[in-house]
Design an enzyme around this catalytic site. Structure first.
Site, mmCIF file in Angstrom:
data_model
loop_
_atom_site.group_PDB
_atom_site.id
_atom_site.type_symbol
_atom_site.label_atom_id
_atom_site.label_comp_id
_atom_site.label_asym_id
_atom_site.label_seq_id
_atom_site.Cartn_x
_atom_site.Cartn_y
_atom_site.Cartn_z
ATOM 1 N N ARG A 197 0.821 -1.219 0.000
ATOM 2 C CA ARG A 197 0.000 0.000 0.000
ATOM 3 C C ARG A 197 0.853 1.268 0.000
ATOM 4 N NH1 ARG A 197 -5.599 -0.267 1.495
ATOM 5 N NH2 ARG A 197 -6.193 -2.433 1.652
ATOM 6 N N ARG A 247 -3.374 6.959 1.270
ATOM 7 C CA ARG A 247 -3.840 8.162 1.952
ATOM 8 C C ARG A 247 -2.835 8.822 2.894
ATOM 9 N NH1 ARG A 247 -9.504 5.785 3.917
ATOM 10 N NH2 ARG A 247 -8.151 3.958 3.943
ATOM 11 N N ARG A 307 -6.776 11.952 -5.621
ATOM 12 C CA ARG A 307 -8.042 11.253 -5.375
ATOM 13 C C ARG A 307 -9.209 12.248 -5.403
ATOM 14 N NH1 ARG A 307 -10.924 10.081 -0.777
ATOM 15 N NH2 ARG A 307 -11.802 7.979 -0.504
ATOM 16 N N ASP A 356 -7.161 -2.228 -6.958
ATOM 17 C CA ASP A 356 -7.671 -2.857 -5.739
ATOM 18 C C ASP A 356 -7.984 -4.318 -6.025
ATOM 19 O OD1 ASP A 356 -8.539 -1.948 -2.900
ATOM 20 O OD2 ASP A 356 -10.042 -3.380 -3.540
ATOM 21 N N TYR A 387 -15.048 -11.113 0.766
ATOM 22 C CA TYR A 387 -15.752 -9.864 0.462
ATOM 23 C C TYR A 387 -17.031 -10.119 -0.340
ATOM 24 C CZ TYR A 387 -11.748 -7.253 2.198
ATOM 25 O OH TYR A 387 -10.767 -6.732 3.000
HETATM 26 O O1 1CP Z 1 0.350 1.087 -3.471
HETATM 27 C C1 1CP Z 1 -0.451 0.187 -3.226
HETATM 28 O O2 1CP Z 1 -0.101 -0.924 -2.772
HETATM 29 C C2 1CP Z 1 -1.880 0.482 -3.415
HETATM 30 C C3 1CP Z 1 -2.691 -0.454 -4.246
HETATM 31 C C4 1CP Z 1 -3.667 -1.287 -3.415
HETATM 32 C C5 1CP Z 1 -3.551 -2.650 -3.112
HETATM 33 C C6 1CP Z 1 -2.385 -3.565 -3.401
HETATM 34 C C7 1CP Z 1 -4.897 -0.830 -2.880
HETATM 35 C C8 1CP Z 1 -5.420 0.544 -2.953
HETATM 36 N N1 1CP Z 1 -5.555 -1.906 -2.354
HETATM 37 C C9 1CP Z 1 -4.753 -3.025 -2.469
HETATM 38 C C10 1CP Z 1 -5.069 -4.394 -2.072
HETATM 39 C C11 1CP Z 1 -6.215 -4.654 -1.152
HETATM 40 N N2 1CP Z 1 -7.457 -4.089 -1.165
HETATM 41 C C12 1CP Z 1 -6.191 -5.648 -0.158
HETATM 42 C C13 1CP Z 1 -5.031 -6.589 0.083
HETATM 43 C C14 1CP Z 1 -3.938 -5.910 0.838
HETATM 44 C C15 1CP Z 1 -4.179 -5.694 2.294
HETATM 45 O O3 1CP Z 1 -4.469 -6.696 2.982
HETATM 46 O O4 1CP Z 1 -4.023 -4.569 2.727
HETATM 47 C C16 1CP Z 1 -7.440 -5.650 0.473
HETATM 48 C C17 1CP Z 1 -7.884 -6.536 1.621
HETATM 49 C C18 1CP Z 1 -8.252 -4.661 -0.166
HETATM 50 C C19 1CP Z 1 -9.673 -4.332 0.108
HETATM 51 C C20 1CP Z 1 -9.811 -2.893 0.448
HETATM 52 N N3 1CP Z 1 -9.830 -1.889 -0.479
HETATM 53 C C21 1CP Z 1 -9.808 -2.303 1.725
HETATM 54 C C22 1CP Z 1 -9.699 -3.045 3.048
HETATM 55 C C23 1CP Z 1 -11.047 -3.250 3.649
HETATM 56 C C24 1CP Z 1 -10.963 -4.136 4.875
HETATM 57 O O5 1CP Z 1 -11.605 -5.178 4.881
HETATM 58 O O6 1CP Z 1 -10.250 -3.781 5.827
HETATM 59 C C25 1CP Z 1 -9.876 -0.910 1.549
HETATM 60 C C26 1CP Z 1 -9.940 0.146 2.598
HETATM 61 C C27 1CP Z 1 -9.881 -0.678 0.144
HETATM 62 C C28 1CP Z 1 -9.833 0.637 -0.539
HETATM 63 C C29 1CP Z 1 -8.456 1.034 -0.932
HETATM 64 N N4 1CP Z 1 -7.666 0.291 -1.802
HETATM 65 C C30 1CP Z 1 -6.487 0.963 -2.025
HETATM 66 C C31 1CP Z 1 -6.540 2.195 -1.290
HETATM 67 C C32 1CP Z 1 -5.466 3.243 -1.277
HETATM 68 C C33 1CP Z 1 -7.768 2.222 -0.606
HETATM 69 C C34 1CP Z 1 -8.268 3.339 0.278
HETATM 70 C C35 1CP Z 1 -9.338 4.033 -0.493
HETATM 71 C C36 1CP Z 1 -9.289 5.513 -0.442
HETATM 72 O O7 1CP Z 1 -8.397 6.172 -1.020
HETATM 73 O O8 1CP Z 1 -10.236 6.041 0.128
#
Ligand code: 1CP
Length: 352
Positions: A27, A31, A40, A77, A154
């Site tokens: 990640r 943010r 964003r 994502d 999910y």
């Molecule tokens: O630089 C990077 O690595 C960003 C790219 C990335 C990746 C690899 C994002 C952006 N998401 C992910 C993978 C991801 N998404 C995972 C696997 C990694 C991990 O375990 O952290 C998972 C479980 C998700 C699902 C997801 N998408 C969540 C988690 C929800 C939960 O159950 O806790 C969230 C908050 C998102 C949204 C998201 N995805 C990525 C970002 C930066 C965000 C935040 C959204 C925003 O900007 O508001």
């Protein structure tokens, strides 16, 4: 196509010698970076950001402009696959991801099909191509997907969950239905990763974020078996270069030997496993990636440097095959300056 100018990350994954320990952060675009929040806002929403290749490319490069990272990771994502399957992904403020049509009914599970990535996930593949052009072969680009089981969590829950009650109840009551979901997911993930590889990613990571929520018996049957199936179907080389595959199961340290035998090139570890012990358990089989506690980045710069050094030392001397990373994604309130301290500490470290 030659290897990138800085190929330490690929070399470490293949257990070849490197001059420094390569580092990237799960990640790493997100943010905690003010420039991410700005892009964003311009995009209008997180989903628009993912679905607009030029903006996805912009945020992919942001952490590399700030820090001397050894790899870029595609900005996207894991939930793009279920979205492409028609489940209707949306984000409600402060609540994380949600699906309009969670997968609960038997008929919907029977109807579920793996999407064609060149059709429904074209925007991701366009972003991959654009990012590769922008990187200009400086560092490798990592592609990724969720594991079949993590995606199923999910899809069946309809969003995040504390206890995975719905998907686990399905596992115990109707394992046949969950297996059907996992089969379709494995096919979808295989096609999706192969399309990313064809469009230019140079390594792939499978995020098995929730595999660690399963019982000992269920982990192999419902998560690892399907990861294995995905890896079996992956394109192994592109333009004569191996495309290494990393498997990260959060909470999977106790299953390390089994995960290391699934066909992957490297295993990602969270911070609960000792790297040096892990290295002895897997021997020459795979490289290891990890595993600093992401919350350590909230401490003073001195403490960040100390903790990073401790992680590096715990891997031990005389061996190749360590990619430095956090044990899970970087927290959104992380002070950006501490990330600079971390990356510098890793690069300055001389392995004894
Ligand atoms: O630089 C990077 O690595 C960003 C790219 C990335 C990746 C690899 C994002 C952006 N998401 C992910 C993978 C991801 N998404 C995972 C696997 C990694 C991990 O375990 O952290 C998972 C479980 C998700 C699902 C997801 N998408 C969540 C988690 C929800 C939960 O159950 O806790 C969230 C908050 C998102 C949204 C998201 N995805 C990525 C970002 C930066 C965000 C935040 C959204 C925003 O900007 O508001």
């Amino acid at each position: 196509m030659a290897r990138p100018e800085n190929d330490d990350f690929l070399r470490a994954l293949l257990r070849e010698p490197t001059t420094r320990t390569p580092v990237w952060l799960m990640r790493q675009a997100g943010r905690y970076l003010p420039e991410y929040c700005e892009t964003r806002k311009r995009a209008g929403s997180f989903l628009e950001l993912c679905k607009t290749p030029s903006l996805a490319c912009e945020v992919t490069l942001q952490p590399l402009a700030r820090y001397d990272l050894d790899a870029a990771i595609l900005f996207s994502d894991i939930l793009t696959i279920p979205d492409a399957m028609g489940l209707g992904l949306y984000f409600s403020d402060g609540e994380g991801p949600k699906f309009e049509r969670p997968l609960r009914e038997e008929w919907a599970i029977r109807d579920l099909a793996a999407p064609d990535p060149y059709d429904h996930l074209r925007y991701v593949l366009d972003a991959v191509a654009e990012i590769r052009r922008a990187l200009n072969n400086s560092v490798p680009l990592i592609g990724f997907s969720g594991s079949p089981f993590t995606l199923a969590c999910y899809m069946v829950e309809g969003g995040s969950s504390d206890d995975f009650r719905t998907v686990k109840t399905m596992l115990y009551d109707r394992p046949d239905l969950l297996h059907r979901v996992l089969e379709v997911n494995a096919e979808a993930v295989t096609r999706y990763l192969n399309a990313q590889i064809e469009c230019g990613v140079q390594a792939v990571q499978i995020f098995d974020t929730w595999g660690g929520a399963l019982s000992h018996a269920a982990f192999r049957e419902f998560s690892l078996a399907y990861i294995e199936r995905v890896i079996e179907g992956l394109t192994k080389t592109r333009d004569g270069e191996r495309v290494p595959c990393i498997v990260f199961t959060k909470g999977g340290g106790q299953w390390l030997e089994a995960i290391a035998a699934c066909g992957c090139d490297a295993v990602g570890l969270d911070w609960t496993t000792h790297l040096g012990e892990a290295r002895h358990r897997v021997g020459e089989k795979v490289a290891l990636q990890g595993n600093m506690d992401p919350i350590a980045l909230f401490a003073s710069p001195e403490a960040v440097a100390r903790e990073a050094t401790r992680v590096l030392e715990s891997f031990g001397g005389g061996m190749t095959g360590h990619v430095f990373n956090l044990g899970h994604g970087i927290h959104q309130h992380t002070p950006p300056d501490n990330v600079a301290v971390l990356v510098e500490t890793v690069h300055r470290y001389v392995r004894k």
